[in-house]
Design a protein around this motif. Structure first.
Motif, short mmCIF file in Angstrom:
data_model
loop_
_atom_site.label_atom_id
_atom_site.label_comp_id
_atom_site.label_asym_id
_atom_site.label_seq_id
_atom_site.Cartn_x
_atom_site.Cartn_y
_atom_site.Cartn_z
N ASP B 377 -5.90 -26.23 23.81
CA ASP B 377 -5.63 -27.64 23.57
C ASP B 377 -3.68 -27.25 23.87
N ASP B 381 -4.02 -33.43 23.04
CA ASP B 381 -5.12 -34.58 23.51
C ASP B 381 -6.73 -34.36 22.22
N VAL B 383 -9.38 -32.07 23.02
CA VAL B 383 -9.27 -31.03 23.84
C VAL B 383 -9.11 -29.73 24.36
N PRO B 390 -9.59 -29.87 31.44
CA PRO B 390 -9.97 -29.96 30.02
C PRO B 390 -12.20 -29.46 30.00
N ALA B 392 -14.68 -30.98 28.80
CA ALA B 392 -15.71 -30.94 28.83
C ALA B 392 -16.89 -31.74 29.79
N ALA B 412 -22.25 -32.97 19.43
CA ALA B 412 -21.14 -33.46 20.32
C ALA B 412 -20.51 -33.57 18.74
N LYS B 416 -16.74 -31.28 19.12
CA LYS B 416 -15.36 -32.16 18.62
C LYS B 416 -14.85 -31.17 18.01
N ASN B 421 -14.83 -31.67 24.31
CA ASN B 421 -15.22 -33.06 24.85
C ASN B 421 -16.62 -33.65 25.50
N LYS B 423 -19.86 -35.60 25.80
CA LYS B 423 -19.92 -36.91 25.66
C LYS B 423 -22.10 -36.77 25.47
#
Lengths: 331, 562
Positions: B377, B381, B383, B390, B392, B412, B416, B421, B423
Motif C-alpha cells: 500500500d 489508502d 488498499v 490498486p 480492487a 469482502a 479488506k 478492496n 466490492k
C-alpha cells in the motif's frame, strides 16, 4: 366530440405500438439468454451445433429485425407462441392464471376502494382532529409494512398457530368436492392473501381520498351546506365526495389496470397461481414469449383503463363536459 | 343519476367476481373422473390391479416441491434436483446408486466387463413390465441408448454418444462396446440413463413436447396440473415389490418459508426443500416432526477469473484463501450446519478424499505473501497496489441466495483486512451467469473478477468429474469457468479418464486434489449439510443418500436392497 375521440384513439394506438415494441426489446436487452431454459440441465455439455439448433427451434437465431417483424405479425394474428419454460401455449397459461389474479386483486381493490374512500372522507371532515390523526397515523403505518412480512405474519398466526386458514394455494387441488364445499374451500384459501394485499394497498386510496376531500371541504358551498344545518353524513357523501371523486376515480382505474398484472409478492408468499408470479418467473428465466404476452396484456388493460377514465370524466364532472363542448365548438 | 350508475357498476363487478369463482370451480368438478384417462396408451389392464394390502391403510404422502418440472419425461423436466429424482420415480435405469452412491444392479442383474475394458455384457432382470403391461426387453435398452444418441439436448446424450455399438444377442442380454475403457461407465451411464419404452417412443420426433410417462418405475404419474401439483400412484406390480407409499401428492409451493409453515401445520408431510439452518432447532423440538441430517455434496465456492490480473497469479489466490476463515463462515452463515471447504474440491466425507489436505486460515501469512510480491500500500489508502493499480475487484453474487450474499460480505470484509478492496455486487442469477459463464460455454470467455459460485451434488458424487472443473480444453473442461490452465493438470486428467483400476483412480484423484489445493483456481468455502424435515407419523422410512438427501426412489422401497 367525434374528432376528439378519433384524436385520442390515434394517441392510444401510438402508445400501444411503443409499448409493444418495448415489450419486445427490453427483455432481449437483459444480460443472459433462455438457452439454459431451453436445454435444461447440463447445458454446458451441448456442442455449438446443438446450441444453434436449439435457438433455431424457437426462432432466436434470426436477426433481431426479423424476429421483431415476426413478433408483430403474430400479435396481429393473436398467436403468442409457446412458453419456453412450460412447453404450453401462452394463451392457455395466461387464461389459467387470470381468473385467480382477478379474484384476488379485484376483490382487494374493491374492498380497499370502498373502505379507503369512506375512511378518507371521514378523516378529512375535521382536519387535525383525533379521528383524522389516528386514521392517518394508522394508514401510514400500514403503508410502511412490506407485503411479504404481513403475509408471513398472517401465516404464522392464522395458519400455523391457530390453524384457521390454509397456508398456500388457491384451493385444495386434488380433492373431490361439491360446488358449495369448493366455494368455501376457495374462500378459505383466499382469506389470507386477500387480507395481506388489502392491508398493504389500502393506504394509497385512503390518502388520495382524504387529500381530495380536504381540497373540496374548503369550498364555499360546503360552508353553505353546513349553514343550512345539513347532517355531517349528508354533506360528506352527497355534496363533498361527488366533487372529490375525480382523482379517486383516476387512482381506481389505474389500480384496476395494474390489478391484471397481479400481486407478485403476495402470490409468492401464498403460492397463489396468479399472473404476477408468472411474469416474475418469466423475467428470471428469460422466457421471452411469456414476458411479451403478459406485458402486452398489462399494456392493453392500462390503455383501456385510460380510455375508460377519459370517457368517465365527463360523466363524473360537469366541468370537463363543459370544457369539451367548448374545445370542440371552438376547434 | 350518478349514484345509480355506481350501483350498477358495483353489481356488475360483483357479478364478474362471482362468475370467476364459479368458473374457477368448474374444471375441478370434473377432475376426479379418472387419472388413467390422461395416459392414452394405458390399456385397461393396468387399472384392474388386485394388489392392495388389506392389513394397512393406504399411505398418501404430500411432499412439496418449489417449481413445476414440466411433463416429467427424460426430455422435459427442469431441475437436476429434485426434477431428476422425481423422474426416477417413474423411470428406471439399469443400475441404481445406493446410500453410499455405489452403483448397484437394478433393471440389470450384472455387468461383465471384458479384460480390455471395452465390452460390457449386461444381463437383465426377468419379468419386468412397463407400466402399460408390455414386457421390458433388451430391445428397449438398445432403443433408449440409441434414442439419446440421435436426439440431442438430453442429459444423457454426452455420456452415450461415444458408444461404438449396442447389440442384443437375446431378450435378456445387452452388449455395449466402447471405443476406450470408461471408468465411470456404471455410475455415469448405467446408473443414470433412464430406459424409455420402444413401443411408445419409436416414432417420436419432437421429444421435448411428447406427453407420455410410461416407465418401469415404482410410481406412475397419474396427474399433473401445471404449476399446481403432481400426483403419483404406486405401481403395484413393481419388480422390486410394491412401494411403501401408495400415493405421493407433490404440491408446487413457490416460497420455501411457506413450505416449512405447511410442514408445521401438517398440510404437507415432507418436502424436497432442504430445511433452513435457522429452523432446525425449532423443528427438532417439535414432536410431530423429525429432522434427518447428513453431509451435503453441493458446493459453495469463491470462483476466480484465473485469466485476469491479479487473480491469474496463484500466489495472490493463495493469499486470498489464507485470509478467509471458512470455519467462521460455517458458524455464522450456516449456524454450524455444514463442513468447511476442502481446498482440493472433494467433501471430506467423500471416499476418494485425501485427509492430509486441509484449509489453513492465516491472514498474517497472506499479508506476507502479498508483501513478498511487492504488492504494498504505497499511497496509504488501505488498499495495496499491484503493478501501479490498486488491488480492487468486484465480487458477483446471486441476488436470490441470502446465504451467499452474507458469505460474500464476510469475505469482502476479510479481504479488506489484508489490503484488497472488494466490492460485492448482487445480480439476478442469469446476469451473473452471463458475466461468468456466457452462454454456458467456457470457450466464450468471461468478464468478472470474483464470483460466488457452486455446483450441485452430482458433480461431486462422481469424483472423476472434477477434471471438468480444471482441464484447459473447453470441450473436456466444460465447467472450468475461471479459465484455469495447467499442463500438469491436463496430463493427469487425461490419464484419469482412461484409468479403470479403482486403486490407481484414487491415487490420481488425490494427486489432482493436491494440485487444486495448491493452485486454488477457486476457494472452496463450505458444503452445506443436507437437512430434511418430515412428519414420521405419515411416512418415516426415508433413505439418506450420501451428499444428496432423502428424495430418491429407494426411500419408498425400504425392503428393496440393491
Amino acid at each position: 366530440m367525434t374528432g376528439f375521440f378519433v384524436g385520442k384513439l390515434g394517441q392510444y394506438a401510438l402508445v400501444l405500438w411503443v409499448a409493444v415494441t418495448l415489450n419486445f426489446f427490453l427483455p432481449r436487452m437483459m444480460p443472459g439468454n433462455p438457452l439454459a431454459l431451453l436445454a435444461g440441465e447440463e447445458v454446458n455439455l451441448l456442442t455449438p451445433e446443438q446450441r444453434q439448433e436449439m435457438m433455431a427451434r424457437v426462432g432466436l437465431d434470426q436477426p433481431l429485425p426479423v424476429q421483431y417483424v415476426n413478433y408483430l405479425v403474430n400479435i396481429v394474428r393473436g398467436d403468442f407462441g409457446y412458453s419456453y419454460q412450460k412447453n404450453k401455449p401462452i394463451t392457455t397459461i395466461l387464461l389459467d392464471r387470470l381468473p385467480w389474479t382477478l379474484l384476488l386483486t379485484g376483490t382487494s381493490l374493491l374492498i380497499s376502494t370502498v373502505l379507503g374512500v369512506t375512511l378518507g372522507a371521514l378523516a378529512a371532515w375535521k382536519r387535525g382532529g383525533r379521528r383524522d390523526v389516528s386514521l392517518l397515523g394508522g394508514f401510514i403505518f400500514l403503508e410502511s409494512l412490506p407485503a411479504f412480512w404481513v403475509g408471513m405474519l398472517l401465516v404464522a398466526l392464522f395458519a400455523v398457530q391457530w390453524q384457521i386458514f390454509p397456508t398456500y394455494g388457491a384451493m385444495t387441488p386434488w380433492a373431490t368436492m361439491a360446488p358449495d364445499e369448493r366455494l368455501v374451500d376457495i374462500l378459505r384459501h383466499l382469506a389470507l392473501p386477500l387480507t395481506t394485499l388489502t392491508i398493504v394497498s389500502i393506504s394509497g386510496t385512503f390518502l388520495v381520498a382524504r387529500y381530495s376531500m380536504l381540497a373540496v371541504l374548503g369550498d364555499e358551498y360546503i360552508n353553505v351546506a353546513r349553514a343550512k344545518g345539513l347532517k355531517e353524513r349528508t354533506i360528506l357523501f352527497r355534496h363533498a365526495l361527488r366533487n372529490a371523486l375525480l382523482p379517486i376515480a383516476t387512482v381506481f382505474t389505474l389500480n384496476l389496470a395494474f390489478a391484471v398484472g397481479g400481486a407478485t409478492v403476495v402470490e409468492t408468499v401464498f403460492s397463489y397461481p396468479g399472473v404476477g408470479r408468472l411474469t416474475y418467473e418469466a423475467v428470471l428465466n428469460r422466457d421471452y414469449p411469456v414476458l411479451q404476452a403478459s406485458f402486452l396484456m398489462i399494456t392493453i388493460v392500462v390503455v383501456a383503463a385510460n380510455i375508460v377514465a377519459d370517457m368517465l370524466y365527463p360523466l363524473l364532472d360537469p366541468r370537463v363536459r363543459a370544457g369539451q363542448a367548448r374545445t370542440s365548438g371552438g376547434g | 343519476m350518478f349514484r345509480s350508475n355506481l350501483r350498477v357498476a358495483g353489481i356488475g363487478v360483483l357479478g364478474i367476481l362471482i362468475a370467476l369463482v364459479i368458473a374457477a370451480c368448474a374444471p375441478v368438478a370434473q377432475q376426479p373422473s379418472s387419472p388413467v384417462a390422461q395416459q392414452p396408451n394405458a390399456p385397461a389392464a393396468t387399472v384392474a390391479s388386485p394388489t392392495s394390502a388389506p392389513s394397512a391403510q393406504p399411505v398418501s404422502l404430500r411432499m412439496a416441491i418449489l417449481t413445476d418440472e414440466r411433463i416429467l419425461q427424460p426430455y422435459a423436466y427442469v431441475t437436476g434436483y429434485p426434477g431428476w429424482n422425481m423422474l426416477g420415480l417413474v423411470y428406471d435405469s439399469l443400475f441404481v446408486l445406493d446410500a453410499n452412491n455405489t452403483p448397484k444392479p437394478w433393471l440389470a442383474t450384472g455387468d461383465q466387463v471384458s479384460a480390455d475394458g471395452l465390452t460390457h455384457t449386461i444381463t437383465l432382470r426377468d419379468g419386468v413390465k412397463w407400466q402399460d403391461g408390455q414386457p421390458f426387453t433388451s430391445a428397449d435398452v438398445k432403443f433408449a441408448f440409441e434414442y439419446y444418441q440421435k436426439n440431442t439436448h438430453s442429459r444423457w446424450t454426452p455420456p452415450v454418444k461415444n458408444i461404438t455399438s449396442i447389440e442384443t444377442p437375446d431378450d435378456k442380454t445387452v452388449v455395449i462396446t466402447l471405443p476406450a475403457p470408461d471408468p465411470s461407465f456404471e455410475r455415469r451411464l448405467l446408473a443414470d440413463v433412464p430406459i424409455i419404452p420402444q413401443h411408445v417412443w419409436k416414432d417420436v420426433t419432437e421429444p421435448k413436447t411428447f406427453e407420455n410417462n410410461i416407465g418401469t418405475g415404482p410410481f406412475k404419474l397419474a396427474e399433473h396440473k401445471l404449476d399446481e401439483f403432481y400426483r403419483f400412484e404406486a405401481n403395484p406390480d413393481y419388480f422390486m415389490g410394491k412401494p411403501a407409499v401408495d400415493e405421493i401428492l407433490m404440491p408446487i409451493i413457490k416460497d420455501p418459508t411457506t413450505v416449512f409453515s405447511s410442514l408445521k401445520t401438517g398440510e404437507i408431510q415432507a418436502t424436497t426443500v432442504p430445511l433452513s439452518p435457522e429452523l432446525v432447532k425449532d423443528f427438532e423440538g417439535n414432536s410431530d416432526l423429525k429432522v434427518e441430517r447428513g453431509p451435503g455434496f453441493a458446493t459453495t465456492m469463491l470462483q476466480f477469473n484465473d485469466e485476469r490480473a491479479p487473480w491469474d497469479n496463484a500466489e495472490v489466490r493463495q493469499a486470498v484463501a489464507l485470509a478467509i476463515d471458512t470455519q467462521k463462515l460455517v458458524d455464522t452463515v450456516l449456524l454450524g450446519y455444514g463442513t468447511p471447504g476442502n481446498p482440493g474440491w472433494l467433501h471430506p466425507a467423500h471416499t476418494f478424499h485425501d485427509p492430509s489436505i486441509k484449509a489453513v486460515y492465516d491472514p498474517a501469512k497472506a499479508k506476507e505473501i502479498l508483501d513478498g510480491l511487492g504488492y504494498k500500500d504505497t499511497d496509504n489508502d488501505g488498499v495495496r497496489e499491484a503493478d501501479g493499480k490498486p488491488m480492487a475487484g468486484e465480487l458477483l453474487v446471486q441476488s436470490n441466495n441470502p446465504q451467499r450474499i452474507r458469505s460474500a460480505e464476510l469475505i469482502a470484509a476479510a479481504l479488506k483486512e489484508i489490503g484488497l478492496n472488494i466490492k460485492v455486487t448482487s445480480l439476478d442469477t442469469d446476469s451473473v451467469d452471463a458475466k461468468t459463464w456466457p452462454e454456458f460455454d467456457v470457450s466464450k470467455g468471461r468478464d468478472f473478477d470474483l464470483a460466488m459460485w457452486g455446483w450441485s451434488a452430482p458433480v461431486m458424487v462422481n469424483p472423476l468429474r472434477m477434471t471438468e472443473l480444471v482441464v484447459s480444453d473447453p470441450t473436456k473442461g466444460s465447467i472450468n469457468i475461471g479459465g484455469y490452465k495447467n499442463p500438469e493438470v491436463d496430463t493427469l486428467a487425461a490419464e484419469l479418464t482412461t484409468t479403470v483400476d479403482p486403486v490407481k483412480q484414487k491415487e490420481l484423484i488425490q494427486k489432482l486434489e493436491a494440485i487444486i489445493a495448491r493452485d486454488l483456481p477457486f476457494v472452496m468455502l463450505y458444503y452445506q449439510d443436507g437437512i430434511y424435515a418430515f412428519r414420521p407419523a405419515t411416512y418415516g422410512q426415508w433413505m439418506y443418500q450420501q451428499g444428496q438427501g432423502i428424495m430418491n426412489k429407494l426411500s419408498f422401497l425400504p425392503n428393496a436392497k440393491p
